[in-house]
Write an enzyme that holds these catalytic residues in place. Structure first.
Site, PDB file in Angstrom:
ATOM      1  N   ILE A  95       0.819  -1.207   0.000  1.00 21.58           N
ATOM      2  CA  ILE A  95       0.000   0.000   0.000  1.00 21.58           C
ATOM      3  C   ILE A  95       0.853   1.256   0.000  1.00 21.58           C
ATOM      4  CG2 ILE A  95      -0.264  -0.005   2.523  1.00 21.58           C
ATOM      5  CD1 ILE A  95      -2.721   1.287  -0.207  1.00 21.58           C
ATOM      6  N   ASP A 171      -7.502  -2.298   5.074  1.00 21.13           N
ATOM      7  CA  ASP A 171      -7.593  -3.232   6.196  1.00 21.13           C
ATOM      8  C   ASP A 171      -6.313  -4.028   6.324  1.00 21.13           C
ATOM      9  OD1 ASP A 171      -8.048  -6.238   4.962  1.00 21.13           O
ATOM     10  OD2 ASP A 171      -8.855  -4.680   3.651  1.00 21.13           O
ATOM     11  N   GLY A 313      -5.882  -6.612   0.031  1.00 16.05           N
ATOM     12  CA  GLY A 313      -6.348  -5.727   1.085  1.00 16.05           C
ATOM     13  C   GLY A 313      -5.411  -4.540   1.240  1.00 16.05           C
ATOM     14  N   GLU A 314      -5.351  -3.983   2.434  1.00 18.55           N
ATOM     15  CA  GLU A 314      -4.508  -2.825   2.761  1.00 18.55           C
ATOM     16  C   GLU A 314      -4.990  -1.523   2.128  1.00 18.55           C
ATOM     17  OE1 GLU A 314      -0.378  -3.493   1.829  1.00 18.55           O
ATOM     18  OE2 GLU A 314      -0.322  -5.444   2.839  1.00 18.55           O
ATOM     19  N   GLY A 315      -6.009  -1.569   1.254  1.00 14.04           N
ATOM     20  CA  GLY A 315      -6.366  -0.418   0.442  1.00 14.04           C
ATOM     21  C   GLY A 315      -5.708  -0.447  -0.919  1.00 14.04           C
TER      22      GLY A 315
END
EC number: 2.4.2.21
Length: 350
Positions: A95, A171, A313-315
């Site tokens: 990210i 997340d 995830g992570e954005g």
């Protein structure tokens, strides 16, 4: 108890003006496809035609552990959550790289990591160390659920007050796709086998364990589904509750949001219940490979901007979509009109 102020819809007059402007630019009408639609959405959120380029895009990664991870539903051990929070804070995660190329900055928030906070700032909104194992117990108490939702709201307020003009929720948490899948299956009425994916890359035996955990949590949640707070308490988690609060409050504050993947979109389903109409302020950054993500997007009526078979995830998926959104703004705002460029437009039909 009303948790959020009413959501006012985006500006329809600005949207109409931008739609009309698109038809005056030096291109065949509609030839930029989805970019034209996205420029209209940005204009409606900003209340301005043409749309303005984003000056402070901000990614907030909400981190939390889940007791269900101990049931072998992930390819990675639970301690990876805290290790990845440190990695994100140090700038070494995907990210960080993707946000940098997209012109965004990253903040990580420890909501329920099963470890001591990395710093006072990162742990300022910590609700507890790890959420409960939703297959056999509630994820949170009612007060913890409300505290987590409020933490997400506070973080959204902090970012908007700090000048953020676009928000991305991310997340980080081993086991979080299991809890997210329960929320999606519960709210869309599908069977676990139709919703459960392979998450971090589990094998078939892991998929069976994950499906069993989702089934058991769904059985526990049957009686609370009419209440979004009780649903989060029963089968969500502190990180999911915080993301829901974040997405809801961003809409209340009239700030556009790019949703990321499975976990964030599951939380967004709850956010739409907490703050009806919030979804008008969101775009889906991408479509992940998780089956439940497509179910959640369909329920929200959102069409993903990109589809690159991502599942991190992570954005990260939303960060990849941000340059596309920037391109939509740039073409609408910077292209010449037929009149300005002295280019002949197609004649109007009689």
């Amino acid at each position: 108890m009303t948790m959020f102020a009413p959501v006012t819809p985006p500006d329809t007059a600005a949207a109409a003006a931008t739609r009309a402007r698109q038809d005056t630019l030096t291109k065949p009408r509609g030839s930029l496809g989805r970019l034209e639609d996205l420029s209209v959405w940005v204009s409606s959120c900003q209340g301005h035609c043409p749309p303005r380029q984003f000056e402070r895009a901000r990614v907030v990664v909400f981190a939390g552990d889940h007791g269900v991870a101990r049931a072998g539903v992930s390819a990675y051990p639970p301690e990876v959550t805290a290790q990845m929070v440190a990695n994100i804070a140090a700038g070494g995660a995907a990210i960080n790289a993707l946000a940098d190329i997209a012109g965004a900055t990253v903040r990580v928030v420890d909501i329920a990591v099963d470890a001591d906070p990395l710093s006072a700032r990162i742990g300022a909104h910590k609700v507890r160390r790890g959420s409960g194992d939703i297959a056999v117990e509630d994820a949170l108490t009612e007060q913890e659920t409300r505290d987590a939702i409020d933490a997400g709201r506070q973080v959204a307020d902090q970012e908007v007050d700090g000048g953020a003009d676009l928000l991305i929720a991310g997340d980080m948490g081993i086991g979080n796709t299991t809890a997210a899948t329960v929320l999606v299956a519960a709210l869309t009425g599908v069977e676990p086998v139709a919703a459960v994916g392979y998450g971090t890359g589990i094998d078939d035996a892991g998929w069976v364990r994950k499906t069993a955990a989702v089934r058991d949590a769904l059985f526990r949640a049957e009686h609370v589904l009419a209440n979004p707070v009780a649903t989060l308490q029963c089968c969500g988690g502190a990180d999911l509750a915080a993301i829901a609060g974040f997405c809801a409050q961003a809409a209340v504050r009239r700030t556009p949001v790019l949703l990321d993947g499975m976990v964030v979109t599951a939380a967004a389903l709850i956010a739409e219940q907490l703050a009806p109409g919030a979804r008008l302020w969101w775009q889906a950054g991408h479509r992940s490979t998780e089956p439940a993500h497509a179910l959640a997007l369909a329920r929200l009526g959102l069409d993903p901007i990109v589809d690159l078979s991502m599942r991190l995830g992570e954005g990260s998926g939303a960060a990849v979509a941000l340059p596309v959104l920037r391109a939509a703004v740039a073409t609408c705002a910077s292209m010449a009109t037929f009149t300005d460029a002295n280019v002949t437009d197609r004649p109007s039909l009689p």
